[in-house]
Design a protein around this motif. Structure first.
Motif, PDB file in Angstrom:
ATOM      1  N   ASN A  94      41.785  46.114  30.441  1.00 32.31           N
ATOM      2  CA  ASN A  94      41.085  45.486  31.555  1.00 32.31           C
ATOM      3  C   ASN A  94      42.012  45.415  32.766  1.00 32.31           C
ATOM      4  O   ASN A  94      43.115  44.859  32.675  1.00 32.31           O
ATOM      5  CB  ASN A  94      40.610  44.080  31.143  1.00 32.31           C
ATOM      6  CG  ASN A  94      39.785  43.408  32.212  1.00 32.31           C
ATOM      7  OD1 ASN A  94      40.316  42.991  33.237  1.00 32.31           O
ATOM      8  ND2 ASN A  94      38.485  43.289  31.980  1.00 32.31           N
ATOM      9  N   PHE A  95      41.589  45.949  33.883  1.00 29.97           N
ATOM     10  CA  PHE A  95      42.452  46.005  35.065  1.00 29.97           C
ATOM     11  C   PHE A  95      42.796  44.615  35.586  1.00 29.97           C
ATOM     12  O   PHE A  95      43.932  44.375  36.012  1.00 29.97           O
ATOM     13  CB  PHE A  95      41.775  46.822  36.177  1.00 29.97           C
ATOM     14  CG  PHE A  95      42.619  46.964  37.415  1.00 29.97           C
ATOM     15  CD1 PHE A  95      43.721  47.804  37.418  1.00 29.97           C
ATOM     16  CD2 PHE A  95      42.318  46.253  38.572  1.00 29.97           C
ATOM     17  CE1 PHE A  95      44.515  47.943  38.555  1.00 29.97           C
ATOM     18  CE2 PHE A  95      43.093  46.381  39.711  1.00 29.97           C
ATOM     19  CZ  PHE A  95      44.198  47.228  39.703  1.00 29.97           C
ATOM     20  N   THR A  96      41.845  43.699  35.558  1.00 30.62           N
ATOM     21  CA  THR A  96      42.099  42.335  36.035  1.00 30.62           C
ATOM     22  C   THR A  96      43.167  41.650  35.198  1.00 30.62           C
ATOM     23  O   THR A  96      44.056  40.970  35.726  1.00 30.62           O
ATOM     24  CB  THR A  96      40.806  41.497  36.009  1.00 30.62           C
ATOM     25  OG1 THR A  96      39.818  42.139  36.818  1.00 30.62           O
ATOM     26  CG2 THR A  96      41.054  40.093  36.530  1.00 30.62           C
ATOM     27  N   VAL A  97      43.100  41.833  33.872  1.00 24.37           N
ATOM     28  CA  VAL A  97      44.107  41.256  32.975  1.00 24.37           C
ATOM     29  C   VAL A  97      45.476  41.875  33.270  1.00 24.37           C
ATOM     30  O   VAL A  97      46.496  41.178  33.312  1.00 24.37           O
ATOM     31  CB  VAL A  97      43.721  41.468  31.496  1.00 24.37           C
ATOM     32  CG1 VAL A  97      44.847  41.014  30.570  1.00 24.37           C
ATOM     33  CG2 VAL A  97      42.433  40.720  31.169  1.00 24.37           C
ATOM     34  N   ALA A  98      45.483  43.189  33.479  1.00 21.24           N
ATOM     35  CA  ALA A  98      46.740  43.873  33.796  1.00 21.24           C
ATOM     36  C   ALA A  98      47.330  43.346  35.096  1.00 21.24           C
ATOM     37  O   ALA A  98      48.551  43.175  35.225  1.00 21.24           O
ATOM     38  CB  ALA A  98      46.501  45.377  33.898  1.00 21.24           C
ATOM     39  N   LEU A  99      46.465  43.067  36.059  1.00 22.92           N
ATOM     40  CA  LEU A  99      46.905  42.540  37.342  1.00 22.92           C
ATOM     41  C   LEU A  99      47.516  41.146  37.170  1.00 22.92           C
ATOM     42  O   LEU A  99      48.575  40.840  37.731  1.00 22.92           O
ATOM     43  CB  LEU A  99      45.720  42.491  38.303  1.00 22.92           C
ATOM     44  CG  LEU A  99      45.987  42.581  39.808  1.00 22.92           C
ATOM     45  CD1 LEU A  99      46.814  43.819  40.150  1.00 22.92           C
ATOM     46  CD2 LEU A  99      44.669  42.598  40.571  1.00 22.92           C
ATOM     47  N   LEU A 100      46.858  40.313  36.372  1.00 24.27           N
ATOM     48  CA  LEU A 100      47.376  38.959  36.114  1.00 24.27           C
ATOM     49  C   LEU A 100      48.701  39.005  35.357  1.00 24.27           C
ATOM     50  O   LEU A 100      49.590  38.177  35.582  1.00 24.27           O
ATOM     51  CB  LEU A 100      46.347  38.154  35.316  1.00 24.27           C
ATOM     52  CG  LEU A 100      45.103  37.705  36.094  1.00 24.27           C
ATOM     53  CD1 LEU A 100      44.085  37.080  35.144  1.00 24.27           C
ATOM     54  CD2 LEU A 100      45.478  36.709  37.187  1.00 24.27           C
ATOM     55  N   ALA A 101      48.834  39.985  34.443  1.00 23.63           N
ATOM     56  CA  ALA A 101      50.064  40.125  33.652  1.00 23.63           C
ATOM     57  C   ALA A 101      51.250  40.520  34.523  1.00 23.63           C
ATOM     58  O   ALA A 101      52.405  40.396  34.105  1.00 23.63           O
ATOM     59  CB  ALA A 101      49.868  41.164  32.546  1.00 23.63           C
ATOM     60  N   ARG A 102      50.979  40.982  35.735  1.00 22.07           N
ATOM     61  CA  ARG A 102      52.052  41.300  36.680  1.00 22.07           C
ATOM     62  C   ARG A 102      52.241  40.184  37.699  1.00 22.07           C
ATOM     63  O   ARG A 102      53.359  39.889  38.116  1.00 22.07           O
ATOM     64  CB  ARG A 102      51.752  42.626  37.398  1.00 22.07           C
ATOM     65  CG  ARG A 102      52.006  43.830  36.511  1.00 22.07           C
ATOM     66  CD  ARG A 102      51.729  45.125  37.235  1.00 22.07           C
ATOM     67  NE  ARG A 102      52.536  45.326  38.419  1.00 22.07           N
ATOM     68  CZ  ARG A 102      53.822  45.706  38.416  1.00 22.07           C
ATOM     69  NH1 ARG A 102      54.440  45.925  37.265  1.00 22.07           N
ATOM     70  NH2 ARG A 102      54.483  45.885  39.544  1.00 22.07           N
ATOM     71  N   ILE A 103      51.149  39.553  38.104  1.00 25.14           N
ATOM     72  CA  ILE A 103      51.233  38.525  39.146  1.00 25.14           C
ATOM     73  C   ILE A 103      52.007  37.293  38.667  1.00 25.14           C
ATOM     74  O   ILE A 103      52.850  36.760  39.393  1.00 25.14           O
ATOM     75  CB  ILE A 103      49.819  38.115  39.611  1.00 25.14           C
ATOM     76  CG1 ILE A 103      49.196  39.254  40.426  1.00 25.14           C
ATOM     77  CG2 ILE A 103      49.870  36.838  40.441  1.00 25.14           C
ATOM     78  CD1 ILE A 103      47.754  39.006  40.816  1.00 25.14           C
ATOM     79  N   VAL A 104      51.755  36.844  37.421  1.00 18.96           N
ATOM     80  CA  VAL A 104      52.424  35.645  36.910  1.00 18.96           C
ATOM     81  C   VAL A 104      53.946  35.829  36.852  1.00 18.96           C
ATOM     82  O   VAL A 104      54.693  34.990  37.374  1.00 18.96           O
ATOM     83  CB  VAL A 104      51.859  35.233  35.532  1.00 18.96           C
ATOM     84  CG1 VAL A 104      52.674  34.086  34.942  1.00 18.96           C
ATOM     85  CG2 VAL A 104      50.388  34.822  35.664  1.00 18.96           C
ATOM     86  N   PRO A 105      54.471  36.912  36.257  1.00 21.12           N
ATOM     87  CA  PRO A 105      55.928  37.102  36.269  1.00 21.12           C
ATOM     88  C   PRO A 105      56.502  37.235  37.678  1.00 21.12           C
ATOM     89  O   PRO A 105      57.648  36.850  37.913  1.00 21.12           O
ATOM     90  CB  PRO A 105      56.121  38.407  35.483  1.00 21.12           C
ATOM     91  CG  PRO A 105      54.913  38.514  34.620  1.00 21.12           C
ATOM     92  CD  PRO A 105      53.799  37.935  35.438  1.00 21.12           C
ATOM     93  N   ALA A 106      55.704  37.760  38.604  1.00 21.40           N
ATOM     94  CA  ALA A 106      56.197  37.966  39.973  1.00 21.40           C
ATOM     95  C   ALA A 106      56.647  36.660  40.620  1.00 21.40           C
ATOM     96  O   ALA A 106      57.579  36.658  41.431  1.00 21.40           O
ATOM     97  CB  ALA A 106      55.116  38.634  40.821  1.00 21.40           C
ATOM     98  N   PHE A 107      56.004  35.546  40.258  1.00 17.98           N
ATOM     99  CA  PHE A 107      56.407  34.247  40.813  1.00 17.98           C
ATOM    100  C   PHE A 107      57.846  33.899  40.421  1.00 17.98           C
ATOM    101  O   PHE A 107      58.544  33.198  41.152  1.00 17.98           O
ATOM    102  CB  PHE A 107      55.467  33.149  40.312  1.00 17.98           C
ATOM    103  CG  PHE A 107      54.178  33.042  41.082  1.00 17.98           C
ATOM    104  CD1 PHE A 107      54.154  32.445  42.332  1.00 17.98           C
ATOM    105  CD2 PHE A 107      53.002  33.548  40.565  1.00 17.98           C
ATOM    106  CE1 PHE A 107      52.969  32.353  43.052  1.00 17.98           C
ATOM    107  CE2 PHE A 107      51.808  33.458  41.268  1.00 17.98           C
ATOM    108  CZ  PHE A 107      51.786  32.861  42.522  1.00 17.98           C
ATOM    109  N   PHE A 108      58.286  34.387  39.251  1.00 20.96           N
ATOM    110  CA  PHE A 108      59.602  34.028  38.728  1.00 20.96           C
ATOM    111  C   PHE A 108      60.675  35.067  39.065  1.00 20.96           C
ATOM    112  O   PHE A 108      61.859  34.834  38.827  1.00 20.96           O
ATOM    113  CB  PHE A 108      59.508  33.838  37.211  1.00 20.96           C
ATOM    114  CG  PHE A 108      58.644  32.678  36.803  1.00 20.96           C
ATOM    115  CD1 PHE A 108      59.208  31.433  36.545  1.00 20.96           C
ATOM    116  CD2 PHE A 108      57.270  32.817  36.698  1.00 20.96           C
ATOM    117  CE1 PHE A 108      58.411  30.357  36.184  1.00 20.96           C
ATOM    118  CE2 PHE A 108      56.459  31.739  36.332  1.00 20.96           C
ATOM    119  CZ  PHE A 108      57.040  30.508  36.085  1.00 20.96           C
ATOM    120  N   HIS A 109      60.254  36.190  39.590  1.00 23.70           N
ATOM    121  CA  HIS A 109      61.160  37.279  39.952  1.00 23.70           C
ATOM    122  C   HIS A 109      62.320  36.826  40.851  1.00 23.70           C
ATOM    123  O   HIS A 109      63.492  37.089  40.546  1.00 23.70           O
ATOM    124  CB  HIS A 109      60.326  38.382  40.617  1.00 23.70           C
ATOM    125  CG  HIS A 109      61.089  39.526  41.174  1.00 23.70           C
ATOM    126  ND1 HIS A 109      61.956  39.415  42.243  1.00 23.70           N
ATOM    127  CD2 HIS A 109      61.099  40.845  40.836  1.00 23.70           C
ATOM    128  CE1 HIS A 109      62.467  40.594  42.530  1.00 23.70           C
ATOM    129  NE2 HIS A 109      61.960  41.481  41.699  1.00 23.70           N
TER     130      HIS A 109
END
Length: 390
Positions: A94-109
């Motif tokens: 699911n593209f939306t799930v894939a997008l969320l799986a990247r957005i959440v870690p990005a906050f901690f980058h």
């Protein structure tokens, strides 16, 4: 103690490589991701642009929130979140799930990257700090340029899932090494950020931020779609595209080495010449983009200039706020990612609107705006210490 410090810096370098690799590695597999999720290439570009946008927002703020927590615990938290996000990306369709799986870690980058630089500097004497930080920067450069061709190679020769697993593996290695070999590092004194925040009152700081946004947009607005450009315009095979990404990556590392000498000998001239040099490369790419051999040569030169550009961006912001290097580093990370977001988004619009070959003009337009920002900043340099408001 010396061996322990070397091991610490090496682990930090691996950690930074894993995190930057997770961010930038998808660039080489955007066409494959678009096909896998059944979305357009411009929509797949959100995996790059939204990740960068989140980093841009969280860059100056998130490190402040975690400033008083044991540094080892913070590093493990960030690496753990990146591992989890990568694992989800492997299995989701699911593209939306894939997008969320990247957005959440990005906050901690930004937390890990800022922390890696400060921990490396603190692990050695003040005189040796620049060398320690430069070693960690190897992880930044490698993550930006090595991960792209490796991910592309794995996606083409094995599967998309193997490419995503590569991101997870590096972060797992960094997590385990941190857990086993890095000692507890409680914060002895939580620093006040009031004086650092005051650099935002200076006009030259904002002028530098604007310039860096445009300069980074100029590079990544085009580079984010390099694989698509080589596939569509140059009509290269998957293996040839991978080779071109390797060429760009190797050239980028060369650019980092060259940039150190340029900025040491004549920083002002190097900054002014850079936009002109990259515009020339983009014009050449637009004119000869259909021919494989010229494109290979252009990609080599482009990669060197991109490496130089990254160092110029850091120098431009750090030199505007030398009294607050930690906060300036956060502004540097944020500014670069705002530029990546704008450039990638604009590139996607150009591709979907008028064609892949015209993505080059995103880079040219960004460079023109960047040059104007540089000139304005140079003319108002005397106001470096003048606040925006009394």
């Amino acid at each position: 103690m010396v061996k322990q410090n070397k091991l610490l810096i090496f682990i930090l370098t691996i950690g930074v490589f894993g995190i930057i690799n997770t961010e930038m590695g998808v660039i080489g597999i955007l066409p494959t991701l678009a096909e896998h999720f059944g979305v357009s290439i411009s929509k797949a570009g959100l995996l790059v642009s939204l990740f960068a946008l989140v980093i841009a927002v969280s860059g100056p703020t998130m490190p402040l929130f975690f400033a008083g927590i044991d540094r080892k615990k913070v590093m493990l938290l960030v690496l753990g979140i990146f591992v989890l996000g990568s694992v989800v990306s492997i299995f989701t369709t699911n593209f939306t799930v894939a997008l969320l799986a990247r957005i959440v870690p990005a906050f901690f980058h930004p937390i890990y990257c800022s922390l890696a630089f400060s921990v490396a500097a603190a692990s050695v004497s003040k005189a040796e700090a620049p060398k320690a930080v430069s070693k960690v920067f190897i992880g930044v450069s490698a993550g930006m340029v090595v991960g792209v061709p490796i991910a592309s190679f794995l996606a083409n020769t094995a599967s998309l899932q193997m490419a995503m697993a590569f991101f997870a593996l590096i972060n797992i290695i960094a997590f385990i090494a941190t857990m086993i070999y890095i000692p507890s590092m409680p914060v002895k004194e939580k620093l006040s950020y009031g004086s650092q925040l005051s650099v935002l009152k200076k006009l030259i700081t904002w002028q530098s931020i604007v310039a860096v946004i445009f300069l980074n947009s100029a590079v990544f607005g085009v580079y984010s779609y390099l694989a698509e450009y080589l596939k569509t315009v140059t009509a290269m095979s998957s293996n040839s595209i991978t080779i071109m990404l390797v060429v760009f990556g190797g050239a980028n590392i060369i650019g980092n080495i060259v940039a150190g000498k340029l900025l040491t000998n004549n920083a002002a001239k190097s900054v002014m010449v850079f936009p002109f040099a990259l515009v020339a490369v983009y014009i050449a790419l637009f004119l000869f983009g259909q021919f494989s051999i010229p494109v290979a040569v252009i990609t080599l030169v482009w990669g060197i200039l991109a490496g130089i550009g990254g160092n110029i961006n850091q120098y431009w912001i750090m030199s505007s706020a030398p009294e607050a290097p930690d906060f300036a580093n956060g502004l540097f990370i944020s500014s670069c990612n705002v530029g990546t977001t704008i450039g990638t988004a604009a590139g996607g619009l150009f591709i979907s609107g008028i064609g892949t070959e015209y993505v080059i003009f995103v880079g040219i337009l960004s460079l023109i705006l960047g040059l104007i920002s540089i000139i304005v900043r140079n003319y108002s340099k005397q106001s470096q210490t003048k606040p925006l408001a009394s």
